[in-house]
Every structure is written in structure tokens, then in C-alpha cells.
Design an enzyme around this catalytic site. Structure first.
Site, PDB file in Angstrom:
ATOM      1  N   GLN A 181      47.630 -19.972 -41.687  1.00 41.71           N
ATOM      2  CA  GLN A 181      47.505 -19.362 -40.355  1.00 41.71           C
ATOM      3  C   GLN A 181      47.295 -20.471 -39.327  1.00 41.71           C
ATOM      4  O   GLN A 181      47.300 -20.209 -38.122  1.00 41.71           O
ATOM      5  CB  GLN A 181      46.320 -18.403 -40.308  1.00 41.71           C
ATOM      6  CG  GLN A 181      46.422 -17.232 -41.261  1.00 41.71           C
ATOM      7  CD  GLN A 181      45.129 -16.445 -41.269  1.00 41.71           C
ATOM      8  OE1 GLN A 181      44.943 -15.487 -40.521  1.00 41.71           O
ATOM      9  NE2 GLN A 181      44.189 -16.845 -42.118  1.00 41.71           N
ATOM     10  N   HIS A 199      51.653 -18.553 -38.206  1.00 40.93           N
ATOM     11  CA  HIS A 199      51.286 -18.453 -36.789  1.00 40.93           C
ATOM     12  C   HIS A 199      51.913 -19.560 -35.953  1.00 40.93           C
ATOM     13  O   HIS A 199      51.492 -19.789 -34.821  1.00 40.93           O
ATOM     14  CB  HIS A 199      49.767 -18.484 -36.629  1.00 40.93           C
ATOM     15  CG  HIS A 199      49.127 -17.180 -37.019  1.00 40.93           C
ATOM     16  ND1 HIS A 199      47.773 -17.031 -37.168  1.00 40.93           N
ATOM     17  CD2 HIS A 199      49.660 -15.964 -37.302  1.00 40.93           C
ATOM     18  CE1 HIS A 199      47.507 -15.792 -37.502  1.00 40.93           C
ATOM     19  NE2 HIS A 199      48.636 -15.128 -37.603  1.00 40.93           N
ATOM     20  N   CYS A 207      69.372 -25.859 -24.107  1.00 39.35           N
ATOM     21  CA  CYS A 207      70.163 -25.052 -23.156  1.00 39.35           C
ATOM     22  C   CYS A 207      70.010 -25.531 -21.720  1.00 39.35           C
ATOM     23  O   CYS A 207      70.674 -25.028 -20.807  1.00 39.35           O
ATOM     24  CB  CYS A 207      69.760 -23.575 -23.250  1.00 39.35           C
ATOM     25  SG  CYS A 207      68.113 -23.230 -22.612  1.00 39.35           S
ATOM     26  N   THR A 261      39.291 -18.551 -44.296  1.00 36.07           N
ATOM     27  CA  THR A 261      39.694 -17.592 -43.270  1.00 36.07           C
ATOM     28  C   THR A 261      38.711 -16.434 -43.236  1.00 36.07           C
ATOM     29  O   THR A 261      38.200 -15.991 -44.254  1.00 36.07           O
ATOM     30  CB  THR A 261      41.134 -17.081 -43.480  1.00 36.07           C
ATOM     31  OG1 THR A 261      41.469 -16.154 -42.441  1.00 36.07           O
ATOM     32  CG2 THR A 261      41.323 -16.430 -44.833  1.00 36.07           C
TER      33      THR A 261
HETATM   34  P1  NAD Z   1      43.969  -7.906 -34.321  1.00 34.66           P
HETATM   35  O1  NAD Z   1      44.127  -6.495 -33.927  1.00 34.66           O
HETATM   36  O2  NAD Z   1      43.940  -8.248 -35.757  1.00 34.66           O
HETATM   37  O3  NAD Z   1      42.766  -8.521 -33.551  1.00 34.66           O
HETATM   38  C1  NAD Z   1      41.825  -9.315 -34.255  1.00 34.66           C
HETATM   39  C2  NAD Z   1      40.848  -9.698 -33.241  1.00 34.66           C
HETATM   40  O4  NAD Z   1      41.522 -10.492 -32.286  1.00 34.66           O
HETATM   41  C3  NAD Z   1      40.281  -8.524 -32.489  1.00 34.66           C
HETATM   42  O5  NAD Z   1      39.166  -8.052 -33.188  1.00 34.66           O
HETATM   43  C4  NAD Z   1      39.987  -9.152 -31.161  1.00 34.66           C
HETATM   44  O6  NAD Z   1      38.787  -9.833 -31.288  1.00 34.66           O
HETATM   45  C5  NAD Z   1      41.070 -10.174 -31.011  1.00 34.66           C
HETATM   46  N1  NAD Z   1      42.193  -9.698 -30.207  1.00 34.66           N
HETATM   47  C6  NAD Z   1      43.429  -9.427 -30.631  1.00 34.66           C
HETATM   48  N2  NAD Z   1      44.224  -9.159 -29.602  1.00 34.66           N
HETATM   49  C7  NAD Z   1      43.467  -9.243 -28.498  1.00 34.66           C
HETATM   50  C8  NAD Z   1      43.711  -9.077 -27.130  1.00 34.66           C
HETATM   51  N3  NAD Z   1      44.933  -8.796 -26.671  1.00 34.66           N
HETATM   52  N4  NAD Z   1      42.687  -9.206 -26.276  1.00 34.66           N
HETATM   53  C9  NAD Z   1      41.470  -9.503 -26.746  1.00 34.66           C
HETATM   54  N5  NAD Z   1      41.161  -9.682 -28.021  1.00 34.66           N
HETATM   55  C10 NAD Z   1      42.172  -9.563 -28.881  1.00 34.66           C
HETATM   56  O7  NAD Z   1      45.020  -8.795 -33.647  1.00 34.66           O
HETATM   57  P2  NAD Z   1      46.338  -8.253 -33.028  1.00 34.66           P
HETATM   58  O8  NAD Z   1      46.268  -8.188 -31.566  1.00 34.66           O
HETATM   59  O9  NAD Z   1      46.779  -7.026 -33.768  1.00 34.66           O
HETATM   60  O10 NAD Z   1      47.199  -9.482 -33.420  1.00 34.66           O
HETATM   61  C11 NAD Z   1      47.660  -9.431 -34.649  1.00 34.66           C
HETATM   62  C12 NAD Z   1      49.080  -9.851 -34.454  1.00 34.66           C
HETATM   63  O11 NAD Z   1      49.071 -11.045 -33.640  1.00 34.66           O
HETATM   64  C13 NAD Z   1      49.569 -10.227 -35.781  1.00 34.66           C
HETATM   65  O12 NAD Z   1      50.947 -10.178 -35.809  1.00 34.66           O
HETATM   66  C14 NAD Z   1      49.065 -11.633 -35.843  1.00 34.66           C
HETATM   67  O13 NAD Z   1      49.741 -12.423 -36.784  1.00 34.66           O
HETATM   68  C15 NAD Z   1      49.422 -12.116 -34.476  1.00 34.66           C
HETATM   69  N6  NAD Z   1      48.645 -13.266 -34.221  1.00 34.66           N
HETATM   70  C16 NAD Z   1      47.346 -13.199 -34.196  1.00 34.66           C
HETATM   71  C17 NAD Z   1      46.765 -14.390 -34.046  1.00 34.66           C
HETATM   72  C18 NAD Z   1      45.513 -14.588 -34.174  1.00 34.66           C
HETATM   73  O14 NAD Z   1      45.124 -15.459 -33.714  1.00 34.66           O
HETATM   74  N7  NAD Z   1      44.971 -14.154 -34.768  1.00 34.66           N
HETATM   75  C19 NAD Z   1      47.358 -15.536 -33.821  1.00 34.66           C
HETATM   76  C20 NAD Z   1      48.615 -15.517 -33.882  1.00 34.66           C
HETATM   77  C21 NAD Z   1      49.267 -14.373 -34.107  1.00 34.66           C
HETATM   78  N1  APR Z   2      34.938 -24.584 -45.731  1.00 31.15           N
HETATM   79  C1  APR Z   2      35.400 -23.339 -46.014  1.00 31.15           C
HETATM   80  N2  APR Z   2      35.411 -22.333 -45.123  1.00 31.15           N
HETATM   81  C2  APR Z   2      34.959 -22.598 -43.896  1.00 31.15           C
HETATM   82  C3  APR Z   2      34.463 -23.864 -43.518  1.00 31.15           C
HETATM   83  C4  APR Z   2      34.472 -24.881 -44.502  1.00 31.15           C
HETATM   84  N3  APR Z   2      34.024 -26.120 -44.263  1.00 31.15           N
HETATM   85  N4  APR Z   2      34.051 -23.798 -42.229  1.00 31.15           N
HETATM   86  C5  APR Z   2      34.293 -22.539 -41.814  1.00 31.15           C
HETATM   87  N5  APR Z   2      34.808 -21.811 -42.821  1.00 31.15           N
HETATM   88  C6  APR Z   2      35.201 -20.405 -42.809  1.00 31.15           C
HETATM   89  C7  APR Z   2      34.301 -19.524 -41.971  1.00 31.15           C
HETATM   90  O1  APR Z   2      33.261 -19.022 -42.792  1.00 31.15           O
HETATM   91  C8  APR Z   2      35.260 -18.427 -41.538  1.00 31.15           C
HETATM   92  O2  APR Z   2      35.250 -17.370 -42.465  1.00 31.15           O
HETATM   93  O3  APR Z   2      36.469 -20.351 -42.210  1.00 31.15           O
HETATM   94  C9  APR Z   2      36.632 -19.092 -41.554  1.00 31.15           C
HETATM   95  C10 APR Z   2      37.194 -19.347 -40.172  1.00 31.15           C
HETATM   96  O4  APR Z   2      37.472 -18.082 -39.605  1.00 31.15           O
HETATM   97  P1  APR Z   2      38.175 -18.021 -38.174  1.00 31.15           P
HETATM   98  O5  APR Z   2      37.517 -18.938 -37.252  1.00 31.15           O
HETATM   99  O6  APR Z   2      38.274 -16.564 -37.833  1.00 31.15           O
HETATM  100  O7  APR Z   2      39.630 -18.623 -38.446  1.00 31.15           O
HETATM  101  P2  APR Z   2      40.857 -17.867 -39.102  1.00 31.15           P
HETATM  102  O8  APR Z   2      40.398 -16.926 -40.160  1.00 31.15           O
HETATM  103  O9  APR Z   2      41.838 -18.905 -39.462  1.00 31.15           O
HETATM  104  O10 APR Z   2      41.451 -17.019 -37.868  1.00 31.15           O
HETATM  105  C11 APR Z   2      42.643 -16.286 -38.131  1.00 31.15           C
HETATM  106  O11 APR Z   2      42.799 -15.865 -35.794  1.00 31.15           O
HETATM  107  O12 APR Z   2      42.640 -16.437 -33.596  1.00 31.15           O
HETATM  108  C12 APR Z   2      43.440 -16.411 -34.675  1.00 31.15           C
HETATM  109  O13 APR Z   2      45.363 -17.726 -34.660  1.00 31.15           O
HETATM  110  C13 APR Z   2      44.020 -17.712 -35.042  1.00 31.15           C
HETATM  111  O14 APR Z   2      45.133 -18.082 -37.117  1.00 31.15           O
HETATM  112  C14 APR Z   2      43.888 -17.746 -36.540  1.00 31.15           C
HETATM  113  C15 APR Z   2      43.495 -16.355 -36.914  1.00 31.15           C
END
Ligand code: NAD
Ligand code: APR
Length: 232
Positions: free
Chosen positions: A89, A107, A137, A175
Site C-alpha cells: 500500500q 496505491h 502529450c 498495516t
Molecule cells: P475508507 O472508506 O476505507 O476510509 C478509511 C478511512 O479513511 C476513513 O475511516 C477516514 O478516516 C478516511 N477517509 C477516507 N476517505 C475520506 C474522505 N474523503 N474524507 C475524509 N476521510 C476520509 O476509504 P475510502 O474513501 O473508501 O477509500 C478507499 C478507496 O480509496 C480504496 O479504493 C482505496 O484503495 C483508495 N485509497 C485509499 C487510500 C488510503 O489512503 N487509504 C489511499 C489510496 C487509495
Molecule cells: N513494525 C511493524 N508495524 C508497525 C511499525 C513497526 N516498526 N510501526 C507501526 N506499525 C504498524 C502500526 O501499528 C499500524 O498498525 O503499522 C500500521 C500503520 O498503519 P497506518 O498508519 O494506518 O498505515 P497503513 O495501514 O499503511 O494505511 C493504509 O491508508 O492513508 C492511507 O494511503 C494510505 O496506504 C495507506 C493506507
């Protein structure tokens, strides 16, 4: 037949390299509003602010290095006799810098730009901004970071699900299990009868779904996991 392994990594695997996670204490989303920098709406509202956010993250990657967890996964890919699929991710390039050859960035990648006009991707050699034109382009001001934002579809999902369903073991590393569709992989694995293992600093949102969960730093847990997987 040697077991095939599907690995999902998140921000936690890069934490010990000095890359901020998102939802840990002091994480990125406690400093910046994700609606402003990680949604298409945020980009259309203020593209230069979004470019500045990703330009700063791209620049900070120059000062960090892979940690033992990244190197261990590269070793697993090199030495393990069965199939290994690595899906991340993360938008950093630490897996590649540690030697992993086949990394699926669901991502996107911080190092790439994407042209919203023609879809061309290119290495972001310098800071991205509206001042640049697409080299494919020629459209001015058409570049965005090649990062999948909230609400957008991640990359290569069909391939990812195929690989997951073919796996004998699903390993989730670093994660929080907060964001779908990655957060749903463990439930998919469980339904398909695929063994699952969580390697994370602390229990993730979906930890109860895993067959086994080991909690601690990735730099310790992942090399130990790889050592055991490679043991004769
Ligand atoms: P989601 O519903 O899983 O949201 C997870 C968390 O992200 C929420 O609890 C909230 O805290 C935050 N969030 C998500 N969208 C938000 C918004 N518009 N405004 C404020 N907070 C927000 O996430 P989603 O919106 O359903 O996104 C999931 C889709 O986006 C998936 O396709 C995912 O792969 C893609 N995406 C998400 C992330 C990410 O960082 N997580 C990054 C890249 C892509
Ligand atoms: N070793 C193992 N795990 C760790 C460590 C470490 N040293 N430090 C932190 N963690 C764990 C935390 O406990 C947490 O569960 O990594 C996780 C990080 O979680 P997030 O910060 O939510 O990151 P991630 O799960 O990658 O987020 C998913 O959300 O905003 C989006 O695009 C973003 O791809 C990302 C997605």
C-alpha cells in the site's frame, strides 16, 4: 509442492526507516487533513498544495534507507523455492531499494507522475507542479502524483485477487487494516481457507481475523519469519 506466499505491506514496514505512518500517534493524518491532500476533490480544490505535499514526501525519501524488514522480503523473493507475491500500500520505493524485483504498488508510487489528459506515467525527476507539461502529450498543467487517493480504485486489483486466491499463506505486515480494499484481504483469505499471519507493531483493526498474529517491530519479526520460511 512448496507453499505460495502472498505478502501485503503497509506504512509500518517503512516506519523504522524513518517514514511516517498515517494513523499512529503523530502520524501523517494527525498533521494534514487527508481530505485536502489524499482525495481527488482536494487536488481539484488546490492542486499546488497537493503537489507541495507530495513533493515534500518525495524529497524526504532521499534521506531514508530500507530496513531489515525490506531486505528480508527481498531475500525471500530471491531464495524461496515457491511463489512469492509482494503487494504494498506504500508509495515509497524502499522495497525496490532493498532488492525486491516484483512489487505491486496498489496505491501507486511517489516517484511517478500521471498525466490526467493522456494517462502517461513518467519518473518525477523534479518537483511536480502545474508549471510542468506532460512529456508525452505536451499538455501543460496536466500532471498529478501517480498516487491512488481515497475514493479512487487501486491499481492491478484483478491480478492481486488472483494471486491472493492462489496463495497458501497470506502475510500482512505493518498495516492498520483501516482502509479497503486492502483491509479486506484477510477476510477473503479466511473465506478461501488460506492461512493468515499478521506481523505488526500492535494488533490491527482486523487482527481477530488472522490465524496467527505476532506483534513487535517489523525489523525483528520479518527477518525471523523469512529465516523460518527458508529453513530446510
Ligand atoms: P475508507 O472508506 O476505507 O476510509 C478509511 C478511512 O479513511 C476513513 O475511516 C477516514 O478516516 C478516511 N477517509 C477516507 N476517505 C475520506 C474522505 N474523503 N474524507 C475524509 N476521510 C476520509 O476509504 P475510502 O474513501 O473508501 O477509500 C478507499 C478507496 O480509496 C480504496 O479504493 C482505496 O484503495 C483508495 N485509497 C485509499 C487510500 C488510503 O489512503 N487509504 C489511499 C489510496 C487509495
Ligand atoms: N513494525 C511493524 N508495524 C508497525 C511499525 C513497526 N516498526 N510501526 C507501526 N506499525 C504498524 C502500526 O501499528 C499500524 O498498525 O503499522 C500500521 C500503520 O498503519 P497506518 O498508519 O494506518 O498505515 P497503513 O495501514 O499503511 O494505511 C493504509 O491508508 O492513508 C492511507 O494511503 C494510505 O496506504 C495507506 C493506507
Amino acid at each position: 509442492m512448496t507453499a505460495s506466499i502472498f505478502i501485503l505491506t503497509g506504512a509500518g514496514i517503512s516506519a523504522e526507516s524513518g517514514v511516517e505512518t498515517f494513523r499512529d500517534k503523530g502520524g501523517l493524518w494527525s498533521k494534514v487533513k487527508l481530505e485536502d491532500v489524499a482525495t481527488p476533490e482536494g487536488f481539484s480544490r488546490d492542486p499546488e498544495a497537493v503537489h507541495a505535499f507530495y513533493n515534500a514526501r518525495r524529497a524526504s525519501l532521499l534521506g531514508v534507507a530500507p530496513n531489515p524488514a525490506h531486505y528480508a522480503l527481498a531475500r525471500l523473493e530471491r531464495e524461496y523455492p515457491g511463489d512469492v507475491t509482494l503487494v504494498t500500500q506504500n508509495i515509497d520505493d524502499l522495497h525496490e531499494r532493498a532488492g525486491s524485483q516484483a512489487v505491486i504498488h496498489m496505491h501507486g508510487e511517489l516517484s511517478l507522475s500521471l498525466c490526467v489528459h493522456c494517462g502517461a506515467k513518467a519518473k518525477a525527476e523534479s518537483d511536480l507542479s502545474l508549471a510542468l507539461a506532460c512529456t508525452a502529450c505536451g499538455t501543460a498543467g496536466s500532471l498529478r502524483p501517480d498516487v491512488v487517493w481515497f475514493g479512487e480504485m487501486p491499481y492491478r486489483m484483478n491480478e492481486i485477487y488472483e494471486k491472493l486466491m492462489d496463495a497458501d499463506l497470506f502475510v500482512s505486515i505493518g498495516t492498520s487494516g483501516a482502509v479497503y480494499p486492502a483491509a479486506g484481504f484477510v477476510a477473503e483469505a479466511r473465506t478461501a481457507g488460506i492461512r493468515s499471519l499478521e506481523l505488526n507493531l500492535e494488533p490491527s483493526d482486523g487482527t481477530f481475523l488472522f490465524d496467527e498474529a505476532r506483534h513487535g517491530p517489523a525489523s525483528k519479526l520479518v527477518p525471523a519469519f523469512v529465516e523460518a520460511a527458508l529453513a530446510p
